[in-house]
Structures are given as C-alpha cells and as structure tokens.
Design a protein around this motif. Structure first.
Motif, short mmCIF file in Angstrom:
data_model
loop_
_atom_site.label_atom_id
_atom_site.label_comp_id
_atom_site.label_asym_id
_atom_site.label_seq_id
_atom_site.Cartn_x
_atom_site.Cartn_y
_atom_site.Cartn_z
N GLU A 54 36.44 32.32 38.97
CA GLU A 54 36.94 32.23 37.60
C GLU A 54 36.97 33.64 37.00
O GLU A 54 36.04 34.43 37.18
N LEU A 55 38.05 33.95 36.30
CA LEU A 55 38.14 35.20 35.56
C LEU A 55 37.30 35.04 34.29
O LEU A 55 37.63 34.24 33.42
N VAL A 56 36.21 35.83 34.18
CA VAL A 56 35.28 35.62 33.07
C VAL A 56 35.31 36.74 32.02
O VAL A 56 34.72 36.60 30.95
N ASP A 57 36.00 37.84 32.32
CA ASP A 57 36.13 38.89 31.31
C ASP A 57 37.27 39.82 31.68
O ASP A 57 37.61 39.96 32.87
N VAL A 58 37.88 40.44 30.67
CA VAL A 58 38.93 41.43 30.88
C VAL A 58 38.75 42.54 29.87
O VAL A 58 38.24 42.33 28.76
N GLU A 59 39.17 43.74 30.26
CA GLU A 59 39.11 44.88 29.35
C GLU A 59 40.25 45.82 29.70
O GLU A 59 40.47 46.16 30.86
N ARG A 60 40.97 46.24 28.68
CA ARG A 60 42.03 47.23 28.90
C ARG A 60 41.42 48.62 28.91
O ARG A 60 40.55 48.94 28.10
N LEU A 61 41.90 49.46 29.83
CA LEU A 61 41.36 50.80 30.03
C LEU A 61 42.47 51.83 29.85
O LEU A 61 43.61 51.60 30.25
N PRO A 62 42.14 53.01 29.31
CA PRO A 62 43.17 54.04 29.09
C PRO A 62 43.45 54.90 30.31
O PRO A 62 44.38 55.71 30.29
N VAL A 63 42.69 54.78 31.40
CA VAL A 63 42.84 55.67 32.55
C VAL A 63 44.10 55.33 33.34
O VAL A 63 44.60 54.21 33.32
N HIS A 64 44.59 56.34 34.07
CA HIS A 64 45.73 56.19 34.97
C HIS A 64 46.96 55.56 34.31
O HIS A 64 47.69 54.78 34.93
N GLY A 65 47.16 55.86 33.04
CA GLY A 65 48.35 55.36 32.38
C GLY A 65 48.26 53.93 31.90
O GLY A 65 49.27 53.36 31.47
N GLY A 66 47.07 53.35 31.92
CA GLY A 66 46.88 51.99 31.41
C GLY A 66 46.49 51.02 32.51
O GLY A 66 47.28 50.72 33.39
N GLU A 67 45.25 50.55 32.45
CA GLU A 67 44.75 49.63 33.46
C GLU A 67 44.06 48.44 32.80
O GLU A 67 43.82 48.44 31.59
N ILE A 68 43.73 47.46 33.64
CA ILE A 68 42.96 46.32 33.18
C ILE A 68 41.77 46.15 34.12
O ILE A 68 41.92 46.23 35.34
N ARG A 69 40.58 45.98 33.52
CA ARG A 69 39.39 45.69 34.32
C ARG A 69 39.14 44.19 34.27
O ARG A 69 39.00 43.60 33.18
N CYS A 70 39.09 43.58 35.43
CA CYS A 70 38.89 42.13 35.54
C CYS A 70 37.51 41.86 36.13
O CYS A 70 37.12 42.47 37.12
N THR A 71 36.79 40.95 35.51
CA THR A 71 35.47 40.53 36.01
C THR A 71 35.57 39.08 36.45
O THR A 71 35.95 38.20 35.67
N VAL A 72 35.24 38.85 37.72
CA VAL A 72 35.39 37.54 38.34
C VAL A 72 34.03 37.07 38.82
O VAL A 72 33.25 37.85 39.37
N ALA A 73 33.74 35.78 38.59
CA ALA A 73 32.49 35.17 39.04
C ALA A 73 32.81 33.86 39.75
O ALA A 73 33.93 33.34 39.66
N ARG A 74 31.84 33.34 40.45
CA ARG A 74 32.03 32.02 41.07
C ARG A 74 32.25 30.97 39.99
O ARG A 74 31.67 31.05 38.90
N ALA A 75 33.10 30.01 40.28
CA ALA A 75 33.45 28.98 39.31
C ALA A 75 32.19 28.28 38.80
O ALA A 75 31.32 27.89 39.57
N GLY A 76 32.10 28.15 37.47
CA GLY A 76 30.99 27.44 36.85
C GLY A 76 29.74 28.25 36.60
O GLY A 76 28.80 27.76 35.97
N ARG A 77 29.71 29.52 37.05
CA ARG A 77 28.51 30.32 36.91
C ARG A 77 28.41 31.01 35.54
O ARG A 77 27.31 31.21 35.02
N ARG A 78 29.56 31.39 34.97
CA ARG A 78 29.55 32.10 33.68
C ARG A 78 30.73 31.63 32.84
O ARG A 78 31.82 31.42 33.37
N PRO A 79 30.53 31.48 31.53
CA PRO A 79 31.65 31.10 30.67
C PRO A 79 32.57 32.30 30.45
O PRO A 79 32.10 33.44 30.33
N PRO A 80 33.88 32.09 30.38
CA PRO A 80 34.80 33.21 30.11
C PRO A 80 34.55 33.80 28.72
O PRO A 80 34.31 33.09 27.75
N ALA A 81 34.64 35.11 28.63
CA ALA A 81 34.51 35.81 27.36
C ALA A 81 35.76 35.57 26.52
O ALA A 81 36.84 35.30 27.05
N PRO A 82 35.66 35.68 25.19
CA PRO A 82 36.83 35.48 24.32
C PRO A 82 37.98 36.41 24.65
O PRO A 82 39.14 36.08 24.37
N ALA A 83 37.70 37.57 25.24
CA ALA A 83 38.77 38.53 25.55
C ALA A 83 39.80 37.96 26.51
O ALA A 83 40.97 38.34 26.47
#
Length: 408
Positions: free
Chosen positions: A238-267
């Motif tokens: 499950e994708l549980v968090d995302v963050e936009r980053l300014p490096v390399h012309g614009g990136e996204i950091r994705c945080t993935v955990a096993r399903a059911g282990r962590r609730p997704p962040a509002p982001a």
C-alpha cells in the motif's frame, strides 16, 4: 497497441520524440566503431488505459544502459549530497529503534546515500550493476553488491543478511521495466513492518514545466500517485505516504508498506485529488507536452542559428542524460554548439551520444568564456550559476529551455 508492463492493459501512445541514442553512451573518438554502429531506438511514451502507468513503448535492454562503465556519479553534486544527508536523517529516525537495523539501497551508484547511512552507524548494503560506481563506494569503505535488484538477488541478500527494515532507492525504480520482479524482491527482503521508499521524476512536474528532456531511455516509467498506488496494491503493498521534492527538476518520494500495516497519510489523498483534477494521465495533457516540445525545439534552433549568424560563440554546459534527448530531437550538432563542458572525468574526451559534441573539462569553459552557454543541467541551475558567477560578470548569458527558451 502495446501492452502495459505492469498490468498488461492497453497502452496508448501519446508522445514520439523520434530516433534517439542511449543517453549515457558517450563515444570514444579514438576507438574503432563497433560492427553494428551506434545503438538507436524510438523514444515514444504511452499511458496504460487500465492502471494509468505512463511508460516508454520500447524498452532498451538493461545491460546496454546500466553496465560496468555507467558514467553518472551522484556524489559530484553538492546539492545531491546534501539531499541524501537530509534524507538519511529523516528516514533513519524510524529505523534505529531495532537492535540491529538494516538498510538496503537499490541503485546506490558511488555511495552518496550509503555514506550518510554509514555515518549514522546503521548496517547497510548497496545494490548496483555498475562495477565502476560500486568500486568508488567500496574504496570509501561501503558495502555494495554489484548486481541488478530483482527477486533472485533479493532472496540471496535476505539469506545472507536477514530482513531489511528500510529499502531505499533514488532515481532508479522508474528505470526498471520489470517492476514485478522488483516488488517481489521487496516482498522477499523487507521486514514485516519495514518500508520501501523511492524517489523518482514526477509526471506532474514534467507536464507543468514542459520538461520533455526528462524522457530518456533510462526513465522507463513516469510516476503519479494513482499509478504507483495501483502498482503497489497489485503486489500486496500500500502507498502510505508521498512527498514532492525539488531535486532533479521535480520528483516524488513514495513510501510503501505491506498492506494493512500502516494507514495512508493525508498527503496521498490530497495529491491524488490534485492529479485527477488536472487530468495528469489524460490525452490532452500529453498532447500539450508534445506541442511544447515542438515549440521549444523550434525556438531553440532559431536562437542558436541567429547567434551563429551574428558571430556569437555558444557552448553547452552539462553533458547530462537529458541533453541527449534535446540535442537529438532538435538536431543540434557541433555546427551550432561546438562542445559541451562537464565535470565528469568519464565523459571528458568523448562525444555526446548521437549528436557527437565533444565533451571537455570545466577548464575549457573559461578559456575563454563563451558569449552564451546552453545549460543542459538546468535542474542544477542555482548551484551552477553560483559556481560560474565569473561567466555572468564577463557578460555571458545562460540559455535555458525549460519551461521555454529564455536567457538569464
């Protein structure tokens, strides 16, 4: 119609950047040409109509791109070293609670991130197929396995090292067409409550900035929240968090955990809603990018031809992978840009792929300064312009082409 590498859904092509070389295959002008000549492929992009994953329509064999002599070195950018140091501090806060935390980095290159992890006293291992880059990391006392990360190599690491509390990757996961094997490898290696964190070019930034040069042979996928979430769920995560980053012309950091282990962040929901509102994987968005690419090509060629006719001297700055797309799509050769300066020793003395511009060391930039410089490494513009203040003081002007052609 092509089929999606993730879900086997239909992929509708939306952008064609024509015949392109391998973006990091710099040519040794003293070596005899190979029997088959320089390798080219068609650089086209499509979107899956099922899972929405945006991807290249033609994959280049991985051994041609990520080989022993792969020239990119992440440690050569001060900004990227600082980025990795900050990232390590942030991510390791949640890892050091265990008795013997273990971190694996996929695509560690010369060890910029591994060094930050090592300094924090956390056991780590890098995985990278480039022998020369791995050797640089090893000389600095870091542990690297010279290999591609996939299910088989992940199983071997698990057997030797135990489970990983964190699997991290920067500018690598989007390069790998066989994402299924990567996620199965993550499943094999990751601890039950571990995290898989990766950061890669974000499709939203590419579209916002008309940065068509982010499309190269090495960037097979172009991630959105929706497509990453769908991919993670397909493999039990499950994708549980995302963050936009300014490096390399614009990136996204994705945080993935096993399903059911962590609730997704509002982001996650917030950025997903923004993507849907802006139609990030819709046909009109890509038609707009195709129109922008043609406009930038025409404007850049007009400017360079005008400067040549006026007797102005123009050189390139930064023999980046992105520059291959721009140079070859626009048809820019040594007649318009006689050479390009780059700080990477492995590129110096060689020719840029396809366009065959000589690559010279940084000293050539000021010997003497040109009238204009095309900044191919535009994602490092602030760092470069601070470093090259004498160029501007001497009357030099930078030529940038993202989001449009303009002078600085």
């Amino acid at each position: 119609m092509k089929r999606c590498r993730i879900c086997d859904g239909p992929v509708r092509e939306t952008l064609d950047l024509g015949r392109q070389p391998l973006s990091d295959a710099f040519i040794d002008p003293t070596a005899p040409p190979g029997p088959d000549g320089e390798f080219f492929f068609r650089l086209g992009v499509g979107a899956c109509e099922s899972c929405t994953m945006v991807q290249l329509v033609e994959a280049v064999p991985r051994e041609r791109m990520f080989h022993h002599d792969y020239p990119y070195r992440s440690s050569r950018s001060d900004r990227m070293r600082e980025h990795f140091e900050r990232t390590a501090r942030t991510l390791l806060d949640g890892v050091r609670a265990g008795p013997d935390p273990f971190v694996v980095e996929i695509g560690c290159n010369d060890g910029a991130m591994l060094a930050a992890i090592d300094t924090a006293g956390v056991r780590s291992l890098g995985v990278d197929p480039s022998g020369r880059a791995a050797a640089v990391a090893a000389r600095n006392g870091l542990r690297v396995r010279t290999d591609f990360f996939e299910e088989s190599s992940a199983a071997s690491i698990r057997a030797a090292e135990g489970p990983a509390d964190l699997i991290y990757s920067a500018n690598t996961i989007s390069h790998i067409p066989y994402l299924g094997s990567v996620f199965r490898g993550v499943d094999r290696l990751l601890a039950p409550d571990g995290l898989f964190v990766f950061e890669d070019p974000y499709l939203g930034d590419i579209l916002d900035r008309s940065a068509f040069d982010q499309i190269i042979d090495e960037h097979f996928y172009f991630f959105t929240v929706r497509s990453v979430r769908a991919t993670a769920r397909r493999f039990g995560f499950e994708l549980v968090d995302v963050e936009r980053l300014p490096v390399h012309g614009g990136e996204i950091r994705c945080t993935v955990a096993r399903a059911g282990r962590r609730p997704p962040a509002p982001a996650v929901a917030a950025l997903l809603a923004r993507e849907d509102a802006l139609g990030r994987t819709s046909g009109p968005a890509f038609r707009g990018l195709a129109t922008a690419a043609r406009r930038i090509r025409d404007d850049l060629l007009t400017l360079l031809r005008t400067l040549r006719a006026d007797g102005r001297r123009v050189v390139g700055y930064g023999a980046t992978a992105k520059s291959a797309t721009v140079l070859n799509y626009c048809g820019i050769g040594p007649g318009l840009v006689p050479f390009v300066c780059d700080s990477t020793p492995e590129k110096q003395g060689r020719l840029t792929p396809g366009s065959h511009l000589p690559v010279r060391p940084p000293a050539a930039f000021s010997d003497p300064y040109p009238d204009y410089a095309v900044l191919f490494a535009w994602n490092h513009a602030q760092e470069i312009m601070m470093k090259e203040q004498a160029f501007h003081a001497a009357g030099g002007r930078w030529i940038l082409y993202v989001p449009d052609v303009h002078l600085v």
